[in-house]
Design a protein around this motif. Sequence first.
Motif, mmCIF file in Angstrom:
data_model
loop_
_atom_site.group_PDB
_atom_site.id
_atom_site.type_symbol
_atom_site.label_atom_id
_atom_site.label_comp_id
_atom_site.label_asym_id
_atom_site.label_seq_id
_atom_site.Cartn_x
_atom_site.Cartn_y
_atom_site.Cartn_z
ATOM 1 N N ASP A 6 -10.097 -5.842 3.358
ATOM 2 C CA ASP A 6 -10.291 -4.427 3.046
ATOM 3 C C ASP A 6 -10.421 -4.159 1.548
ATOM 4 O O ASP A 6 -10.835 -3.057 1.145
ATOM 5 C CB ASP A 6 -9.125 -3.604 3.599
ATOM 6 N N LEU A 7 -10.073 -5.146 0.715
ATOM 7 C CA LEU A 7 -10.117 -4.919 -0.728
ATOM 8 C C LEU A 7 -11.541 -4.798 -1.263
ATOM 9 O O LEU A 7 -11.747 -4.344 -2.386
ATOM 10 C CB LEU A 7 -9.375 -6.044 -1.464
ATOM 11 N N GLY A 8 -12.512 -5.200 -0.468
ATOM 12 C CA GLY A 8 -13.899 -5.063 -0.887
ATOM 13 C C GLY A 8 -14.492 -3.703 -0.569
ATOM 14 O O GLY A 8 -15.661 -3.453 -0.889
ATOM 15 N N ARG A 9 -13.695 -2.812 0.029
ATOM 16 C CA ARG A 9 -14.213 -1.478 0.345
ATOM 17 C C ARG A 9 -14.571 -0.714 -0.933
ATOM 18 O O ARG A 9 -13.812 -0.735 -1.901
ATOM 19 C CB ARG A 9 -13.131 -0.664 1.065
ATOM 20 N N PRO A 10 -15.678 -0.005 -0.926
ATOM 21 C CA PRO A 10 -16.025 0.821 -2.091
ATOM 22 C C PRO A 10 -14.954 1.886 -2.344
ATOM 23 O O PRO A 10 -14.497 2.554 -1.413
ATOM 24 C CB PRO A 10 -17.348 1.474 -1.671
ATOM 25 N N GLY A 11 -14.533 1.990 -3.578
ATOM 26 C CA GLY A 11 -13.587 3.033 -3.955
ATOM 27 C C GLY A 11 -12.128 2.651 -3.837
ATOM 28 O O GLY A 11 -11.263 3.292 -4.448
ATOM 29 N N LEU A 12 -11.806 1.613 -3.072
ATOM 30 C CA LEU A 12 -10.404 1.203 -2.955
ATOM 31 C C LEU A 12 -9.973 0.499 -4.232
ATOM 32 O O LEU A 12 -10.634 -0.429 -4.688
ATOM 33 C CB LEU A 12 -10.216 0.293 -1.742
ATOM 34 N N ASP A 56 -4.327 1.681 -5.044
ATOM 35 C CA ASP A 56 -4.121 1.844 -3.604
ATOM 36 C C ASP A 56 -3.436 0.641 -2.978
ATOM 37 O O ASP A 56 -2.828 0.760 -1.911
ATOM 38 C CB ASP A 56 -5.470 2.059 -2.908
ATOM 39 N N ALA A 57 -3.550 -0.520 -3.623
ATOM 40 C CA ALA A 57 -2.984 -1.743 -3.049
ATOM 41 C C ALA A 57 -2.775 -2.769 -4.149
ATOM 42 O O ALA A 57 -3.336 -2.663 -5.246
ATOM 43 C CB ALA A 57 -3.908 -2.311 -1.971
ATOM 44 N N GLY A 58 -1.989 -3.792 -3.843
ATOM 45 C CA GLY A 58 -1.762 -4.880 -4.776
ATOM 46 C C GLY A 58 -0.951 -5.971 -4.108
ATOM 47 O O GLY A 58 -0.269 -5.724 -3.105
ATOM 48 N N ALA A 72 4.303 -2.885 -7.506
ATOM 49 C CA ALA A 72 4.763 -1.840 -6.594
ATOM 50 C C ALA A 72 4.882 -0.494 -7.301
ATOM 51 O O ALA A 72 4.517 0.553 -6.740
ATOM 52 C CB ALA A 72 6.110 -2.241 -5.988
ATOM 53 N N ALA A 73 5.357 -0.504 -8.541
ATOM 54 C CA ALA A 73 5.512 0.741 -9.299
ATOM 55 C C ALA A 73 4.162 1.401 -9.543
ATOM 56 O O ALA A 73 4.035 2.629 -9.474
ATOM 57 C CB ALA A 73 6.216 0.464 -10.624
ATOM 58 N N ALA A 74 3.138 0.601 -9.841
ATOM 59 C CA ALA A 74 1.805 1.146 -10.095
ATOM 60 C C ALA A 74 1.238 1.813 -8.842
ATOM 61 O O ALA A 74 0.605 2.869 -8.913
ATOM 62 C CB ALA A 74 0.865 0.039 -10.576
ATOM 63 N N ILE A 75 1.470 1.206 -7.686
ATOM 64 C CA ILE A 75 0.991 1.796 -6.435
ATOM 65 C C ILE A 75 1.766 3.075 -6.131
ATOM 66 O O ILE A 75 1.183 4.099 -5.750
ATOM 67 C CB ILE A 75 1.135 0.786 -5.278
ATOM 68 N N ALA A 119 0.863 -1.187 0.000
ATOM 69 C CA ALA A 119 0.000 0.000 0.000
ATOM 70 C C ALA A 119 0.894 1.229 0.000
ATOM 71 O O ALA A 119 2.120 1.133 0.168
ATOM 72 C CB ALA A 119 -0.922 -0.009 1.211
ATOM 73 N N ALA A 120 0.292 2.388 -0.179
ATOM 74 C CA ALA A 120 1.054 3.643 -0.226
ATOM 75 C C ALA A 120 1.846 3.843 1.058
ATOM 76 O O ALA A 120 1.470 3.322 2.119
ATOM 77 C CB ALA A 120 0.101 4.818 -0.448
ATOM 78 N N PRO A 121 2.955 4.569 0.995
ATOM 79 C CA PRO A 121 3.769 4.816 2.190
ATOM 80 C C PRO A 121 2.925 5.381 3.335
ATOM 81 O O PRO A 121 2.105 6.275 3.136
ATOM 82 C CB PRO A 121 4.801 5.844 1.708
ATOM 83 N N GLY A 122 3.133 4.823 4.521
ATOM 84 C CA GLY A 122 2.360 5.268 5.668
ATOM 85 C C GLY A 122 0.979 4.652 5.772
ATOM 86 O O GLY A 122 0.262 4.876 6.746
ATOM 87 N N ASN A 123 0.587 3.894 4.747
ATOM 88 C CA ASN A 123 -0.712 3.212 4.718
ATOM 89 C C ASN A 123 -1.854 4.169 5.062
ATOM 90 O O ASN A 123 -2.602 3.961 6.036
ATOM 91 C CB ASN A 123 -0.702 2.025 5.688
ATOM 92 N N PRO A 124 -2.043 5.226 4.267
ATOM 93 C CA PRO A 124 -3.052 6.253 4.597
ATOM 94 C C PRO A 124 -4.478 5.724 4.627
ATOM 95 O O PRO A 124 -5.341 6.315 5.296
ATOM 96 C CB PRO A 124 -2.870 7.289 3.479
ATOM 97 N N LEU A 125 -4.755 4.611 3.920
ATOM 98 C CA LEU A 125 -6.108 4.053 3.910
ATOM 99 C C LEU A 125 -6.298 2.968 4.972
ATOM 100 O O LEU A 125 -7.344 2.321 5.016
ATOM 101 C CB LEU A 125 -6.443 3.496 2.523
#
Length: 254
Positions: A125-131, A183-185, A174-177, A112-118
């Motif tokens: 959590d991958l089923g969250r709307p918008g993620l 947001d994740a992969g 990782a590059a795409a994130i 996930a993004a640095p610091g895991n902001p989400l």
Amino acid sequence: VLQRAKRSGADIATFQSFNEIDSTILMAGCDPAVAILTDWLARRRSPVHAVALPCSSRAALQALVNEHAHVAGVHLRDQKSGEYNLAPIRRALGRRRSLVVNFARWELGLAAAPGNPLAIRSFADLGRPGLRIVNREDGSGARLALDEALGMLGIQRDRVKGYDLEVGGHLEVAAAIAAGMADAGVTIRLGADAYGLHFIPHQDERYDLVIIEQEAESAPIKAMLDALNSRRFAREISQLCAYDTSQMGQVVSI
């Protein structure tokens, strides 16, 4: 260089000598550490050169069967037994005899993004709307792990935004994130570390190298196996990639 294309093949010209071609190992798979093996052989003035053919584990096995590669790298978990690699190898190779050698164990998980902001904690959590996620291609160990986790959680794939956004390797995930495309992969810790991403471990995996038995005595394969049985090489891979190399070079199956 392509000289002439034909319906069932092509005529090509090469700038390499026959000796250079014969001393090249084509390694199909998804492990970025092949570059370290290539460098290791070069530093020891080995006449052998390793060339990576980036692809999924299943595609790597198919390349081996089709004689398009000398070595296939595989990390495929059998859902019934929980065992890694041996069942998929048997299904792909049929009666062809092979040598299966361990390369390393690594951590597969969610980046996930640095610091895991989400505040992503698990596959749930991958089923969250918008993620949004970025995915690997069908036949990859990462895709298999994702599909298995979603199935156990009862999350439909079409509920996961970005499920159809596919890239071709762990570093590409990782590059795409890192670029904000997702947001994740699912990737390995090495991929997340390379791009400074947050990493949520999911499972330890065994990455094995598969060699058709008749190739095992060739000079290039012997040079590769010598490297895998070098403690210095194992230590270098462990330090640079954060892999567990305690079983590197050990024969898993014949």
